[in-house]
Design a protein around this motif. Sequence first.
Motif, PDB file in Angstrom:
ATOM      1  N   SER A  58       5.918  66.352  42.726  1.00  0.00           N
ATOM      2  CA  SER A  58       6.061  65.159  41.892  1.00  0.00           C
ATOM      3  C   SER A  58       5.641  63.920  42.671  1.00  0.00           C
ATOM      4  CB  SER A  58       7.522  65.001  41.440  1.00  0.00           C
ATOM      5  OG  SER A  58       7.945  66.096  40.678  1.00  0.00           O
ATOM      6  N   VAL A  59       5.774  63.965  43.981  1.00  0.00           N
ATOM      7  CA  VAL A  59       5.364  62.841  44.828  1.00  0.00           C
ATOM      8  C   VAL A  59       3.946  62.400  44.498  1.00  0.00           C
ATOM      9  CG1 VAL A  59       4.812  62.196  47.211  1.00  0.00           C
ATOM     10  CG2 VAL A  59       6.950  63.407  46.694  1.00  0.00           C
ATOM     11  N   HIS A  60       3.079  63.366  44.217  1.00  0.00           N
ATOM     12  CA  HIS A  60       1.691  63.044  43.874  1.00  0.00           C
ATOM     13  C   HIS A  60       1.488  62.904  42.374  1.00  0.00           C
ATOM     14  CE1 HIS A  60      -2.697  63.126  43.925  1.00  0.00           C
ATOM     15  NE2 HIS A  60      -2.651  64.079  43.006  1.00  0.00           N
ATOM     16  N   PHE A  61       1.992  63.858  41.594  1.00  0.00           N
ATOM     17  CA  PHE A  61       1.671  63.893  40.169  1.00  0.00           C
ATOM     18  C   PHE A  61       2.481  62.888  39.344  1.00  0.00           C
ATOM     19  CE2 PHE A  61       0.304  68.091  41.640  1.00  0.00           C
ATOM     20  CZ  PHE A  61      -0.977  68.126  41.111  1.00  0.00           C
ATOM     21  N   ASN A  62       3.741  62.680  39.679  1.00  0.00           N
ATOM     22  CA  ASN A  62       4.582  61.687  39.006  1.00  0.00           C
ATOM     23  C   ASN A  62       5.890  61.576  39.771  1.00  0.00           C
ATOM     24  OD1 ASN A  62       6.138  60.054  37.367  1.00  0.00           O
ATOM     25  ND2 ASN A  62       5.576  61.091  35.460  1.00  0.00           N
ATOM     26  N   PRO A  63       6.046  60.553  40.624  1.00  0.00           N
ATOM     27  CA  PRO A  63       7.242  60.459  41.467  1.00  0.00           C
ATOM     28  C   PRO A  63       8.556  60.432  40.700  1.00  0.00           C
ATOM     29  CG  PRO A  63       5.536  58.964  42.247  1.00  0.00           C
ATOM     30  CD  PRO A  63       5.065  59.492  40.936  1.00  0.00           C
ATOM     31  N   ALA A  64       8.523  60.034  39.421  1.00  0.00           N
ATOM     32  CA  ALA A  64       9.754  60.012  38.639  1.00  0.00           C
ATOM     33  C   ALA A  64      10.342  61.406  38.488  1.00  0.00           C
ATOM     34  CB  ALA A  64       9.490  59.403  37.257  1.00  0.00           C
TER      35      ALA A  64
END
Length: 580
Positions: free
Chosen positions: A54-60
């Motif tokens: 998620s850090v890359h694709f969407n941190p939320a």
Amino acid sequence: MPISTRGIYFTFPLLLTAFSMPAQASFTDSITIGSPKALALGHAVTADPPDIDSVHFNPAGLTRMKGRRGYIKGIVGLFSTEMELGEHGEYMNGVLERYREQYREFENPDGTLTYGHSPWEEYSRNDLINTKGKSEGGPTVMLPGGMVDLPIGAGAAGGASYNPPGSKFTFGTNVYAPLMNGMHVASDSPARFAQERATFTLITYFSPTIAYEVSDTFSVGLSVNFSYSGMGLELPIREPHEAIFFLGSPFIQGTFCNPDGTPKAPDQPDNDLGLTVDVCGTEVPPFTTFGKLSFEVDQNIVMGYNMGMLWEPTPWLTLGLSYNSKINVDMDGSFEFPIYDPFKTFLYNFHSSDVLALAGGALGTLDLPLPTPEEIANASQGSLNVQYEIPQRWNAGLSLQVTPRWKWNFDVRWTEWSAFSKLNLKFGVDVALLKWGSIADLVGTGSSNGISPDSVDYQISLRDVAYWGTGFEYKLSDTLVLRAGYEDRPSAVSEDAPSALIPLNDATLLSVGFGMDLKSGSHIDFAVGHMKSETDFPACSAQLGNGCNPNNVVYPSYAGQDIRTTVEVLVVELGYQWEF
């Protein structure tokens, strides 16, 4: 084409190939991250972020990771790049026929040739007709210390996340490669004049991330990325431009040379110039190798950031939006650019001529220095600085729980590749052929290419790209889900300016995988992805690679020759996460 413009053509292999590597890396974007869930779902995960990635694709998405969790992931990739070289087209056949007729003037009745020339079949032989070149082994990567040719494309990485008990905050960091591309071919491969060794690497080694659960249905996240960026290249130079045929033509040889291959003396009755112009004795076949450019540059700390949000308006629908910032790259390293015989001897003799000494003095007063014979003889080498911008990207997606067992994800992404508009190269020393290039650029284009004896500011024409991916997930049991995905990956290269130096163009990605919960509270994900790109470049169709317009400042290493490129990628990824 005037002989003086010949020098500019040797300044552009660096620019064009250096630009092609980041452009190629754009088409392997996300594949080398090592996220099996994202791969299996066609990277349609903006609204269904994949654990630590998620850090890359969407941190939320980190808000979905509860407690303390560790992650490790592995990737094995088989990357194959093939270049097929066909016949000459109409243009090059015309050039060969025209100069073959002129070449008959060198042929004596007894079978000997005047001006020290070789037989036409030897002079004009192109050993790359109907040949094929293929990448060897694993990929080439740029790491601190230099380029490395890997026997197989394999690597491992990981990260960790922490959600304090009762807190709406989640923290994490991840190690991954957002962009990575590289290959190498044999030193005698027909494909070596596109790239013998080339690599572009962007590795994020530290990515402190914070995600916040605003409400039960809405989350936001932000990551700050510390990355390593590196680029390397080894490129033999070949350019069968018509100017080379012209240099060996009866007109040039008869004007400046004696039949025995020596230059005409200033006082010879048939020397109308009254000056020595030494273009004699050293024959330069058009299909020979003129030199080799090598460089390695890198930057240990490159900063960027990612941010995103997740909104779940209903239990069966999640919407996601994320942003990957631009990254300004400013890499330092070194380069070497030797010129090979016979071209080096030809240039050395030419630059030792009386007429070049006079021209050099005149141009020097205009701050347009010509290279000296010594600069021609010695390989240009020294420090090199390369600057450009890796563009920003927006990602939007939805995740729809169609039934209790079926889930459908869909993503749209947009990358501002037009922002990758300028490639700045600064050499630590004056480069002999750049001196010629600066003059030719001034005369031919009004200095629009920004060439000086020690620098180039090259304008690149890429287009913004919007593309999409989709994925399906089927819940086979309470502990096992099956996945499949598809992703459309169009080229960022403009249709009106194709490049045969970029073998990976429009491509499609197909993938499958699964996710499984284990009794220990741990979890594994697995995926296999396959991507293939095939591109045909009929003779003269690609300005960069097999172009035929003698007035264009290009690098046609396979001028007037049919080219077909095939790139195939098979990736296997495995991820494991656990509580600690």
